[in-house]
Design an enzyme around this catalytic site. Sequence first.
Site, PDB file in Angstrom:
ATOM      1  N   GLU A  65       9.134 -12.924 -21.330  1.00 37.67           N
ATOM      2  CA  GLU A  65       8.783 -11.573 -20.898  1.00 37.67           C
ATOM      3  C   GLU A  65       7.601 -11.035 -21.717  1.00 37.67           C
ATOM      4  O   GLU A  65       6.702 -10.386 -21.170  1.00 37.67           O
ATOM      5  CB  GLU A  65      10.025 -10.672 -20.993  1.00 37.67           C
ATOM      6  CG  GLU A  65       9.805  -9.207 -20.691  1.00 37.67           C
ATOM      7  CD  GLU A  65       9.218  -8.914 -19.315  1.00 37.67           C
ATOM      8  OE1 GLU A  65       9.123  -9.816 -18.472  1.00 37.67           O
ATOM      9  OE2 GLU A  65       8.818  -7.749 -19.103  1.00 37.67           O
ATOM     10  N   LYS A  72       2.279  -2.214  -8.360  1.00 42.40           N
ATOM     11  CA  LYS A  72       3.625  -2.063  -8.908  1.00 42.40           C
ATOM     12  C   LYS A  72       4.683  -2.637  -7.972  1.00 42.40           C
ATOM     13  O   LYS A  72       5.588  -3.328  -8.396  1.00 42.40           O
ATOM     14  CB  LYS A  72       3.886  -0.567  -9.128  1.00 42.40           C
ATOM     15  CG  LYS A  72       5.255  -0.235  -9.650  1.00 42.40           C
ATOM     16  CD  LYS A  72       5.309  -0.475 -11.127  1.00 42.40           C
ATOM     17  CE  LYS A  72       6.673  -0.206 -11.726  1.00 42.40           C
ATOM     18  NZ  LYS A  72       6.824  -0.913 -12.997  1.00 42.40           N
ATOM     19  N   ARG A  75       1.219   1.678  -6.034  1.00 42.58           N
ATOM     20  CA  ARG A  75       1.479   0.680  -4.994  1.00 42.58           C
ATOM     21  C   ARG A  75       0.231  -0.111  -4.621  1.00 42.58           C
ATOM     22  O   ARG A  75       0.296  -1.071  -3.851  1.00 42.58           O
ATOM     23  CB  ARG A  75       2.018   1.363  -3.728  1.00 42.58           C
ATOM     24  CG  ARG A  75       3.321   2.101  -3.941  1.00 42.58           C
ATOM     25  CD  ARG A  75       3.717   2.845  -2.704  1.00 42.58           C
ATOM     26  NE  ARG A  75       4.193   1.946  -1.660  1.00 42.58           N
ATOM     27  CZ  ARG A  75       5.452   1.577  -1.520  1.00 42.58           C
ATOM     28  NH1 ARG A  75       6.371   2.039  -2.342  1.00 42.58           N
ATOM     29  NH2 ARG A  75       5.815   0.765  -0.564  1.00 42.58           N
ATOM     30  N   CYS A  92       0.868  -1.155   0.000  1.00 46.20           N
ATOM     31  CA  CYS A  92       0.000   0.000   0.000  1.00 46.20           C
ATOM     32  C   CYS A  92       0.912   1.214   0.000  1.00 46.20           C
ATOM     33  O   CYS A  92       2.112   1.104   0.177  1.00 46.20           O
ATOM     34  CB  CYS A  92      -0.858  -0.002   1.258  1.00 46.20           C
ATOM     35  SG  CYS A  92      -1.746  -1.550   1.448  1.00 46.20           S
ATOM     36  N   LYS A 120       4.003  -9.821 -20.128  1.00 41.27           N
ATOM     37  CA  LYS A 120       3.461  -8.482 -20.388  1.00 41.27           C
ATOM     38  C   LYS A 120       2.033  -8.584 -20.898  1.00 41.27           C
ATOM     39  O   LYS A 120       1.141  -7.879 -20.450  1.00 41.27           O
ATOM     40  CB  LYS A 120       4.363  -7.810 -21.429  1.00 41.27           C
ATOM     41  CG  LYS A 120       4.735  -6.426 -21.254  1.00 41.27           C
ATOM     42  CD  LYS A 120       5.730  -6.027 -20.215  1.00 41.27           C
ATOM     43  CE  LYS A 120       5.629  -6.646 -18.849  1.00 41.27           C
ATOM     44  NZ  LYS A 120       6.763  -6.424 -18.004  1.00 41.27           N
ATOM     45  N   ASN A 131       1.173   0.093   6.065  1.00 41.36           N
ATOM     46  CA  ASN A 131       1.638  -0.670   4.911  1.00 41.36           C
ATOM     47  C   ASN A 131       2.417  -1.859   5.460  1.00 41.36           C
ATOM     48  O   ASN A 131       3.309  -1.672   6.283  1.00 41.36           O
ATOM     49  CB  ASN A 131       2.551   0.227   4.053  1.00 41.36           C
ATOM     50  CG  ASN A 131       3.194  -0.531   2.909  1.00 41.36           C
ATOM     51  OD1 ASN A 131       2.587  -1.442   2.351  1.00 41.36           O
ATOM     52  ND2 ASN A 131       4.405  -0.150   2.540  1.00 41.36           N
ATOM     53  N   GLY A 132       2.057  -3.084   5.036  1.00 43.46           N
ATOM     54  CA  GLY A 132       2.746  -4.271   5.535  1.00 43.46           C
ATOM     55  C   GLY A 132       1.738  -5.312   5.959  1.00 43.46           C
ATOM     56  O   GLY A 132       0.563  -5.246   5.580  1.00 43.46           O
ATOM     57  N   GLU A 138      -0.506  -9.884 -18.246  1.00 46.33           N
ATOM     58  CA  GLU A 138      -0.611  -8.949 -17.120  1.00 46.33           C
ATOM     59  C   GLU A 138      -1.604  -7.813 -17.405  1.00 46.33           C
ATOM     60  O   GLU A 138      -2.374  -7.434 -16.537  1.00 46.33           O
ATOM     61  CB  GLU A 138       0.799  -8.374 -16.873  1.00 46.33           C
ATOM     62  CG  GLU A 138       0.926  -7.467 -15.685  1.00 46.33           C
ATOM     63  CD  GLU A 138       2.371  -6.998 -15.469  1.00 46.33           C
ATOM     64  OE1 GLU A 138       3.186  -7.083 -16.408  1.00 46.33           O
ATOM     65  OE2 GLU A 138       2.662  -6.536 -14.355  1.00 46.33           O
ATOM     66  N   TRP A 188      -3.772  -1.960  -1.416  1.00 44.59           N
ATOM     67  CA  TRP A 188      -3.784  -3.198  -2.212  1.00 44.59           C
ATOM     68  C   TRP A 188      -4.118  -4.284  -1.202  1.00 44.59           C
ATOM     69  O   TRP A 188      -3.326  -4.598  -0.323  1.00 44.59           O
ATOM     70  CB  TRP A 188      -2.417  -3.449  -2.849  1.00 44.59           C
ATOM     71  CG  TRP A 188      -2.394  -4.643  -3.748  1.00 44.59           C
ATOM     72  CD1 TRP A 188      -2.780  -4.688  -5.059  1.00 44.59           C
ATOM     73  CD2 TRP A 188      -1.954  -5.965  -3.419  1.00 44.59           C
ATOM     74  NE1 TRP A 188      -2.604  -5.965  -5.561  1.00 44.59           N
ATOM     75  CE2 TRP A 188      -2.102  -6.764  -4.575  1.00 44.59           C
ATOM     76  CE3 TRP A 188      -1.446  -6.569  -2.262  1.00 44.59           C
ATOM     77  CZ2 TRP A 188      -1.767  -8.121  -4.622  1.00 44.59           C
ATOM     78  CZ3 TRP A 188      -1.119  -7.922  -2.307  1.00 44.59           C
ATOM     79  CH2 TRP A 188      -1.281  -8.676  -3.474  1.00 44.59           C
ATOM     80  N   HIS A 231       6.098 -31.179 -26.953  1.00 51.15           N
ATOM     81  CA  HIS A 231       6.138 -32.098 -25.797  1.00 51.15           C
ATOM     82  C   HIS A 231       4.959 -31.880 -24.866  1.00 51.15           C
ATOM     83  O   HIS A 231       5.011 -32.253 -23.704  1.00 51.15           O
ATOM     84  CB  HIS A 231       7.472 -31.945 -25.062  1.00 51.15           C
ATOM     85  CG  HIS A 231       8.650 -32.356 -25.887  1.00 51.15           C
ATOM     86  ND1 HIS A 231       8.918 -33.672 -26.196  1.00 51.15           N
ATOM     87  CD2 HIS A 231       9.593 -31.626 -26.524  1.00 51.15           C
ATOM     88  CE1 HIS A 231       9.994 -33.736 -26.965  1.00 51.15           C
ATOM     89  NE2 HIS A 231      10.416 -32.505 -27.187  1.00 51.15           N
TER      90      HIS A 231
HETATM   91  O1  M6R Z   1      10.349  -4.103  -8.438  1.00 53.38           O
HETATM   92  P1  M6R Z   1      10.736  -5.466  -8.872  1.00 53.38           P
HETATM   93  O2  M6R Z   1      11.561  -5.445 -10.130  1.00 53.38           O
HETATM   94  O3  M6R Z   1      11.400  -6.269  -7.799  1.00 53.38           O
HETATM   95  O4  M6R Z   1       9.373  -6.183  -9.227  1.00 53.38           O
HETATM   96  C1  M6R Z   1       9.349  -7.538  -9.567  1.00 53.38           C
HETATM   97  C2  M6R Z   1       8.016  -7.912 -10.161  1.00 53.38           C
HETATM   98  O5  M6R Z   1       6.993  -7.731  -9.241  1.00 53.38           O
HETATM   99  C3  M6R Z   1       7.710  -7.082 -11.412  1.00 53.38           C
HETATM  100  O6  M6R Z   1       8.735  -7.175 -12.353  1.00 53.38           O
HETATM  101  C4  M6R Z   1       6.391  -7.551 -12.069  1.00 53.38           C
HETATM  102  O7  M6R Z   1       6.558  -8.837 -12.567  1.00 53.38           O
HETATM  103  C5  M6R Z   1       5.989  -6.560 -13.159  1.00 53.38           C
HETATM  104  N1  M6R Z   1       4.704  -6.024 -12.850  1.00 53.38           N
HETATM  105  C6  M6R Z   1       5.903  -7.153 -14.512  1.00 53.38           C
HETATM  106  O8  M6R Z   1       5.558  -6.215 -15.473  1.00 53.38           O
END
Ligand code: M6R
Length: 593
Positions: free
Chosen positions: A465, A588, A26, A2, A469, A100-101, A472, A74, A488
């Site tokens: 990757e 994020k 966040r 958060c 993307k 937060n936590g 997500e 969050w 396979h």
């Molecule tokens: O801040 P970080 O690079 O440690 O974050 C790791 C992942 O949470 C982050 O890369 C996540 O997979 C992204 N939202 C992907 O786009």
Amino acid sequence: MCGIVGFIGKNAKTQIIDCLKKLEYRGYDSSGLALINNKDKIEIIKETGFISNIENLSNNMFDDLEIGIGHTRWATTGKVTKENAHPHVSNNGRFAIVHNGIIENYEAIKSDLSHKGYTFSSETDSEVVAILLEENAKTAKSVIENIKLTTKILEGSFSLAILDTHSPDKIFATKKDMPLFVSAGADFASIASAVVGLPHDAIQYIMLENHDIAEISLNTIKVWQNEEMVDRRVQKITKDDLNHTMHNHKHYMIKEIFEEQVALEKTAEAFSSLKPSAKKEILDLFASHKRIHLVACGTAYHACLVGASLLESIGFDCSCHIASEFKYFPPNLNDKCLCIFVSQSGETADTIGCLKLVQEKGIKCLSITNVESSTIAHISDHLLMTKAGTEVAVASTKAYNCQCLIFYLLTQAISKNNQVISIKNLKIDKILQTINQISKLSQIIATFKKVFFIGRGLDSLTAKEGSLKLKEITYIPSESYPAGELKHGTLSLVDDESLSIVILTQKSTIHKTMNAVSEIKARGGFTLVVTPFDEIQPNHEIDYVFHLPILKNEQHYPLISIIPLQLFAYFTSIEKGINPDKPRNLAKSVTVE
Ligand code: M6R
């Protein structure tokens, strides 16, 4: 995961909302604020949904109040409801807190407090803090002592901002394993979960240490650690720290993709400007350790895969680990290993947990992060910074290319290769000029029920990757596989509702990768090939082609072949009416395990 803020000064409500908006990355399922009114009572506004909801709700209200705290959530413990949104208030209305936590022992505390007659109005773990403060106020001689008593009971992680109506001109703050920054200017004082969440006028900040208790009033910040007042290092805020505007772009994600060229240039520049002693220290690490473990989550993990492949190519023995697995199922670790941690935010709890575990074993650590004020940057033995600038969109884009670039630069430096990678020669501008073609292809991608990404060697890493993307931010189920692995098992999922995006940049793999394309076509699947090779054109097996610019060095393709995939994800998300910056259920910065 958060964001918390606190503000003392004129227009406190507006300032808190502005700062919260900068922390919305966040978490964004609900938000709220608490202000102390002119009768020293607490006023609360909270609502589910984006911060704009509390902004609208509080329109023309509380404009004269000068102290308050705010939160963007969050959800971890308790559903997304107004009741569960922060701030939480003690039964007697004296204390309001934002947290937060995660308070791991909250159930035991709640049951104990319930037996004492307290009532709870939310399902959250956080509410116990407000009520514990009320209970401990009965015996504590000061608020500081109360906070100390209260946080001693808490297990887990927390950063907390606290209002106490008995000290109506102060905000109190404390933290354990969650970041918290405090800043004071000529006519304000503020706190935030990240430097970017401090007010625009802030020019410097201090980072609180675990168990610090800060007493913040206009122009004065006092910090206690174990009853002693302590001085914390004052750090300057850079322009990059507060860069939080979309300029003329519709979303942060597209802005951040367009910033990739500059981000790569800045990262390369920072690497080449490392002090000789700092560079030597890092190169010595590689000279004395041949076994390397790379640890990260999500996109940063994919950058590790690219890094491992490059380091393997110059003789290192590498393994990549997903942080949430590494912490509980670590490999055989000894002082012959070097551990590399990669994290854009530098705040990912899973990655931090691993870093601490490794440090406890006395093993050398090198971290690669994008945020200088982050926990990872703060606690790492050795550090390399990416210079991607603030990344706001949940989907990581420019940070990924920069993380990969660091591994290219490291590999070149270790192998004493004088041919330093030229960012200009990556021809990123050429890809960005094809935005219309990418947007049209994305309209087609949006029509598929499932999308596979395949490739061989380095391309199989880009495929991973690209797939992350797409799923997500478009919610289209997607998987990625090394092209040869499809037959396979996964080939059984290929049908005329599926699209396979094939990354093909390595000449030696053309023949075998095209075999996979034939196998997909034979099962009625559709194919889109992303390649620099001119001879690859649409035909009876290839439905669509996107041509990448031709690079002199094939090994550099991962730095650019990901860009059209990021753009496919972005435009497909738009096509499906989704806000690419704020995909559902995600945040994020993942600061909980
Ligand atoms: O801040 P970080 O690079 O440690 O974050 C790791 C992942 O949470 C982050 O890369 C996540 O997979 C992204 N939202 C992907 O786009």
